[in-house]
Design an enzyme around this catalytic site. Structure first.
Site, PDB file in Angstrom:
ATOM      1  N   GLU A 113      14.763   0.329  10.700  1.00 45.34           N
ATOM      2  CA  GLU A 113      16.121   0.658  10.260  1.00 45.34           C
ATOM      3  C   GLU A 113      17.103   0.260  11.348  1.00 45.34           C
ATOM      4  OE1 GLU A 113      17.903   1.856   7.453  1.00 45.34           O
ATOM      5  OE2 GLU A 113      19.490   1.389   8.892  1.00 45.34           O
ATOM      6  N   LEU A 171      18.925   6.654   9.434  1.00 49.99           N
ATOM      7  CA  LEU A 171      17.995   7.052   8.387  1.00 49.99           C
ATOM      8  C   LEU A 171      18.815   7.570   7.197  1.00 49.99           C
ATOM      9  CD1 LEU A 171      15.226   8.949  10.402  1.00 49.99           C
ATOM     10  CD2 LEU A 171      15.152   6.614   9.510  1.00 49.99           C
ATOM     11  N   GLY A 229      20.282   5.544   4.921  1.00 51.71           N
ATOM     12  CA  GLY A 229      20.998   4.396   4.361  1.00 51.71           C
ATOM     13  C   GLY A 229      22.388   4.733   3.841  1.00 51.71           C
ATOM     14  N   LYS A 239      29.917  13.622  -2.310  1.00 48.62           N
ATOM     15  CA  LYS A 239      29.781  14.920  -3.006  1.00 48.62           C
ATOM     16  C   LYS A 239      30.184  16.071  -2.086  1.00 48.62           C
ATOM     17  CE  LYS A 239      28.476  12.104  -5.857  1.00 48.62           C
ATOM     18  NZ  LYS A 239      28.572  10.681  -5.572  1.00 48.62           N
ATOM     19  N   GLY A 260      37.828   1.586 -11.755  1.00 52.35           N
ATOM     20  CA  GLY A 260      37.637   2.864 -12.454  1.00 52.35           C
ATOM     21  C   GLY A 260      36.184   3.146 -12.764  1.00 52.35           C
ATOM     22  N   GLY A 261      35.279   2.671 -11.905  1.00 49.96           N
ATOM     23  CA  GLY A 261      33.870   3.054 -12.018  1.00 49.96           C
ATOM     24  C   GLY A 261      33.657   4.391 -11.321  1.00 49.96           C
ATOM     25  N   GLY A 288      33.051  -3.590  -5.349  1.00 48.85           N
ATOM     26  CA  GLY A 288      32.621  -4.711  -4.518  1.00 48.85           C
ATOM     27  C   GLY A 288      31.564  -4.354  -3.505  1.00 48.85           C
ATOM     28  N   ALA A 342      20.743   5.522  -6.255  1.00 44.73           N
ATOM     29  CA  ALA A 342      19.775   6.022  -5.276  1.00 44.73           C
ATOM     30  C   ALA A 342      18.449   6.402  -5.925  1.00 44.73           C
ATOM     31  CB  ALA A 342      20.379   7.236  -4.575  1.00 44.73           C
ATOM     32  N   HIS A 360      21.237  31.438 -24.915  1.00 42.47           N
ATOM     33  CA  HIS A 360      22.630  31.787 -25.202  1.00 42.47           C
ATOM     34  C   HIS A 360      23.065  32.878 -24.236  1.00 42.47           C
ATOM     35  CE1 HIS A 360      26.279  32.702 -27.385  1.00 42.47           C
ATOM     36  NE2 HIS A 360      25.966  33.980 -27.312  1.00 42.47           N
TER      37      HIS A 360
HETATM   38  P1  FAD Z   1      20.688   1.553   1.219  1.00 40.76           P
HETATM   39  O1  FAD Z   1      20.902   2.972   0.964  1.00 40.76           O
HETATM   40  O2  FAD Z   1      21.895   0.677   1.352  1.00 40.76           O
HETATM   41  O3  FAD Z   1      19.812   1.447   2.552  1.00 40.76           O
HETATM   42  C1  FAD Z   1      19.475   0.216   3.111  1.00 40.76           C
HETATM   43  C2  FAD Z   1      19.202   0.414   4.589  1.00 40.76           C
HETATM   44  O4  FAD Z   1      18.657  -0.800   5.111  1.00 40.76           O
HETATM   45  C3  FAD Z   1      20.458   0.700   5.395  1.00 40.76           C
HETATM   46  O5  FAD Z   1      20.304   1.873   6.137  1.00 40.76           O
HETATM   47  C4  FAD Z   1      20.617  -0.512   6.312  1.00 40.76           C
HETATM   48  O6  FAD Z   1      21.136  -0.175   7.597  1.00 40.76           O
HETATM   49  C5  FAD Z   1      19.176  -1.008   6.424  1.00 40.76           C
HETATM   50  N1  FAD Z   1      19.065  -2.440   6.734  1.00 40.76           N
HETATM   51  C6  FAD Z   1      19.687  -3.468   6.104  1.00 40.76           C
HETATM   52  N2  FAD Z   1      19.285  -4.657   6.630  1.00 40.76           N
HETATM   53  C7  FAD Z   1      18.397  -4.363   7.606  1.00 40.76           C
HETATM   54  C8  FAD Z   1      17.643  -5.158   8.499  1.00 40.76           C
HETATM   55  N3  FAD Z   1      17.670  -6.500   8.464  1.00 40.76           N
HETATM   56  N4  FAD Z   1      16.839  -4.538   9.411  1.00 40.76           N
HETATM   57  C9  FAD Z   1      16.761  -3.175   9.431  1.00 40.76           C
HETATM   58  N5  FAD Z   1      17.460  -2.370   8.585  1.00 40.76           N
HETATM   59  C10 FAD Z   1      18.246  -2.968   7.683  1.00 40.76           C
HETATM   60  N6  FAD Z   1      24.018   6.435  -6.144  1.00 40.76           N
HETATM   61  C11 FAD Z   1      23.584   7.486  -6.880  1.00 40.76           C
HETATM   62  O7  FAD Z   1      22.489   7.421  -7.446  1.00 40.76           O
HETATM   63  N7  FAD Z   1      24.321   8.644  -6.993  1.00 40.76           N
HETATM   64  C12 FAD Z   1      25.531   8.766  -6.408  1.00 40.76           C
HETATM   65  O8  FAD Z   1      26.181   9.794  -6.539  1.00 40.76           O
HETATM   66  C13 FAD Z   1      26.019   7.671  -5.649  1.00 40.76           C
HETATM   67  N8  FAD Z   1      27.218   7.755  -5.026  1.00 40.76           N
HETATM   68  C14 FAD Z   1      27.650   6.709  -4.270  1.00 40.76           C
HETATM   69  C15 FAD Z   1      28.891   6.812  -3.653  1.00 40.76           C
HETATM   70  C16 FAD Z   1      29.364   5.769  -2.884  1.00 40.76           C
HETATM   71  C17 FAD Z   1      30.698   5.894  -2.206  1.00 40.76           C
HETATM   72  C18 FAD Z   1      28.565   4.592  -2.701  1.00 40.76           C
HETATM   73  C19 FAD Z   1      29.043   3.451  -1.842  1.00 40.76           C
HETATM   74  C20 FAD Z   1      27.325   4.480  -3.316  1.00 40.76           C
HETATM   75  C21 FAD Z   1      26.867   5.534  -4.110  1.00 40.76           C
HETATM   76  N9  FAD Z   1      25.640   5.459  -4.758  1.00 40.76           N
HETATM   77  C22 FAD Z   1      25.208   6.504  -5.529  1.00 40.76           C
HETATM   78  C23 FAD Z   1      24.777   4.254  -4.649  1.00 40.76           C
HETATM   79  C24 FAD Z   1      23.638   4.507  -3.639  1.00 40.76           C
HETATM   80  O9  FAD Z   1      24.196   4.862  -2.395  1.00 40.76           O
HETATM   81  C25 FAD Z   1      22.776   3.257  -3.509  1.00 40.76           C
HETATM   82  O10 FAD Z   1      22.357   2.837  -4.786  1.00 40.76           O
HETATM   83  C26 FAD Z   1      21.572   3.537  -2.635  1.00 40.76           C
HETATM   84  O11 FAD Z   1      21.942   3.925  -1.341  1.00 40.76           O
HETATM   85  C27 FAD Z   1      20.677   2.288  -2.542  1.00 40.76           C
HETATM   86  O12 FAD Z   1      19.570   2.599  -1.758  1.00 40.76           O
HETATM   87  P2  FAD Z   1      18.755   1.471  -0.978  1.00 40.76           P
HETATM   88  O13 FAD Z   1      17.637   2.172  -0.296  1.00 40.76           O
HETATM   89  O14 FAD Z   1      18.449   0.349  -1.885  1.00 40.76           O
HETATM   90  O15 FAD Z   1      19.778   0.870   0.115  1.00 40.76           O
END
Ligand code: FAD
Length: 512
Positions: free
Chosen positions: A78, A82, A84, A95, A228-229, A317, A366, A491
């Site tokens: 990472e 931890l 992400g 939240k 508006g997502g 984005g 997530a 209920h």
């Molecule tokens: P990530 O969580 O992005 O983790 C990837 C990790 O890999 C990061 O820590 C990064 O540092 C590490 N990494 C990247 N490249 C390298 C490398 N080359 N070497 C070592 N480490 C590396 N989802 C929901 O389900 N419910 C929600 O309520 C929700 N709310 C959200 C609110 C916001 C504001 C945002 C931005 C997102 C939200 N999401 C939500 C989406 C959710 O955060 C993501 O879908 C989720 O974190 C994706 O998990 P992941 O493990 O694929 O990647």
């Protein structure tokens, strides 16, 4: 190879920081080829780990734990924190900002329940944000603790590939090479700044992304939220509740355009009632810098409105994190949105390398990343060919009122040729909703008429992000309207709206 210490603080109570979530979100995959059988044998046949996971977000850390539970030697690399995006900049901090705003609204409107609170309730934004930081740190420590318990080696640094079985991890100029039998790519995604004519600068110039919003140093006087997502709607709720004058701009005709249109329409109505200026079917054409912030030109049809704000918050984005990893050395292929998987076994074109979560550019949630992590870890360690099933993915939005959805929308079911039955029930007709004051919203059920199979459940209202799981299970078990309507619901509860919606689809809701 020097042993890397588990570097995060360890807390007593490990916790799982993910939760909730859509089905319409799976984005079309590009054309898929077959995996190339190009496994390259190691020079000396030795590996540092059975599985190396790159990224410790909700995809990567869960994959690492499951692989370890299955008996594999696991390394998780990472580069930052931890947990992400989800734990540090996404699900959890957002939240933790929404909750105090909801409490503040309760206090503001306590008079309706006969509670007298003299004066206008005050809030301490710095204290709110400190509480949020504490929650994030505690949960991060929880993951460190789980890694320790499962004997997972946590290596800090940025991973790039040297060859298909070797990565080099770099931290503070120090480089460590690690060789893995298989890999799980879980690098996630990062915010990108949209190209809006005139919009230049970052956080200090009043151009915020979601990363800036969850670490906001102050509550802006006014803001324009673009998109508006889920992300745009949640931050609009937060900052409006804290006193910002918020304008929310969405290009599509409804908020939450990927969900059933009734949900976005109702959310727009309720957020409007709360004071947010909701502009759907509108685009941010260009901006001009002003002394206080930005003059925004919002175009809707033939009209262009000028909105002056202190901060523009980009609520849309993201980009897959693949840059600088030399993935071309592995046989892994990229498509426009990230790493390409061959099929729902989550193998990439390099058969010993899997990809999960946001980095695949498919469903960006997530709980989907975690479910994919469990499946990829199982396939990697046991050699099985299990496939992901995306029919029953819940999709939740944590505004107040909340929004939740699973399965086909009415429009999708009709487009797929189903003879569709729809049932709907408003919360305001329920005794429990009246007692708690949670009268906004409804439950909508979509089913097919011939067998009554439930195809989708869509709801907006209080606690629906918890209630949606009844719909998830109904879809998972291919339940019918009859079997759901014969299921006794307690209920008084808000869940009675589910029962009534199932009954309504059958044409005989009792309380409608
Ligand atoms: P990530 O969580 O992005 O983790 C990837 C990790 O890999 C990061 O820590 C990064 O540092 C590490 N990494 C990247 N490249 C390298 C490398 N080359 N070497 C070592 N480490 C590396 N989802 C929901 O389900 N419910 C929600 O309520 C929700 N709310 C959200 C609110 C916001 C504001 C945002 C931005 C997102 C939200 N999401 C939500 C989406 C959710 O955060 C993501 O879908 C989720 O974190 C994706 O998990 P992941 O493990 O694929 O990647």
């Amino acid at each position: 190879m020097p042993d890397q210490p588990v570097s995060m603080a360890v807390v007593a109570e490990p916790a799982r920081p993910l939760l909730a979530a859509p089905s319409a979100l799976i984005r079309a995959l590009g054309p898929l080829g077959t995996p190339e059988e190009q496994e390259q044998p190691m020079s000396n046949g030795q590996f540092d780990a059975d599985v190396i996971v790159v990224g410790a977000g909700p995809g990567g850390y869960v994959a690492a734990i499951r692989a370890a539970q299955l008996g594999a030697q696991v390394v998780c690399v990472e580069k930052e924190y931890l947990g992400g995006t989800c734990l540090n900049w996404g699900c959890i901090p957002s939240k933790a900002m929404i909750a105090p705003v909801e409490r503040l609204q309760h206090v503001r409107h306590a008079d309706a329940m006969g509670i007298q609170i003299p004066g206008e309730p005050q809030f301490d934004f710095a204290k709110m944000m400190a509480r949020k930081d504490k929650i994030v740190q505690t949960l991060r420590g929880g993951i460190g603790s789980l890694f320790k318990k499962n004997k997972i080696r946590h290596v800090e640094g940025f991973a790039r590939f040297v060859d298909p079985h070797t990565i080099e991890v770099e931290k503070d100029g120090q480089k460590t090479r690690l060789r893995g039998k298989s890999f799980i790519l879980a690098m996630g995604s990062s915010v990108i700044r949209l190209n809006i004519p005139g919009l230049e600068g970052g956080r200090d110039e009043g151009v915020w992304t979601s990363d800036d919003a969850v670490t906001a140093p102050f509550v802006p006087e006014s803001m324009l939220v673009l998109g508006g997502g889920a992300v745009g709607c949640e931050f609009s709720y937060v900052f409006n509740g804290l006193g910002s004058k918020v304008t929310l701009v969405e290009m599509m005709p409804n908020l939450l355009p990927l969900m059933d249109t009734d949900l976005g329409t109702e959310l727009g109505r309720v957020l409007g009632k709360q004071g947010i200026k909701v502009k759907t079917g509108a685009t941010l054409e260009r901006v001009e810098k002003t002394a206080k912030g930005w003059k925004c030109f919002v175009k809707k049809g033939a009209d262009t409105e000028e909105v002056e704000v202190q901060v523009v918050l980009l609520g849309v984005g993201r980009k897959a994190n693949t840059d600088g990893m030399d993935l071309e050395k592995t046989g892994v292929r990229l498509h426009r949105r990230g790493v390409e998987v061959v099929d729902d076994t989550l193998r990439t074109h390099a058969p010993h390398i899997y990809a999960i979560g946001d980095v695949t550019g498919r469903i960006q949630l997530a709980h989907v990343a975690s479910a994919e992590g469990i499946l990829a870890a199982t396939n990697a360690v046991t050699g099985s060919d299990r496939k992901m099933e995306y029919k029953c993915v819940p999709n939740c939005v944590y505004t107040v009122p909340e929004v939740a959805s699973v399965g086909l929308t009415q429009a999708e079911a009709e487009a797929q040729g189903y003879d569709v039955a729809v049932g709907k029930f408003q919360f305001r007709a329920l005794g429990k909703a009246m007692a708690t004051g949670d009268i906004d919203g409804f439950v909508k059920v979509v089913a097919e008429k011939k067998y009554g199979e439930v195809l989708g459940v869509h709801m907006i209202g209080a606690h629906v992000t918890d209630m949606i799981h009844e719909g998830v299970v109904a879809l998972k078990l291919e339940a019918t309207l009859e079997s759901m309507a014969e299921t006794i619901h307690a209920h008084p509860t808000l869940s009675e709206a589910m029962l009534e919606a199932f009954e309504d689809a059958l044409g005989h809701a009792i309380h409608k």
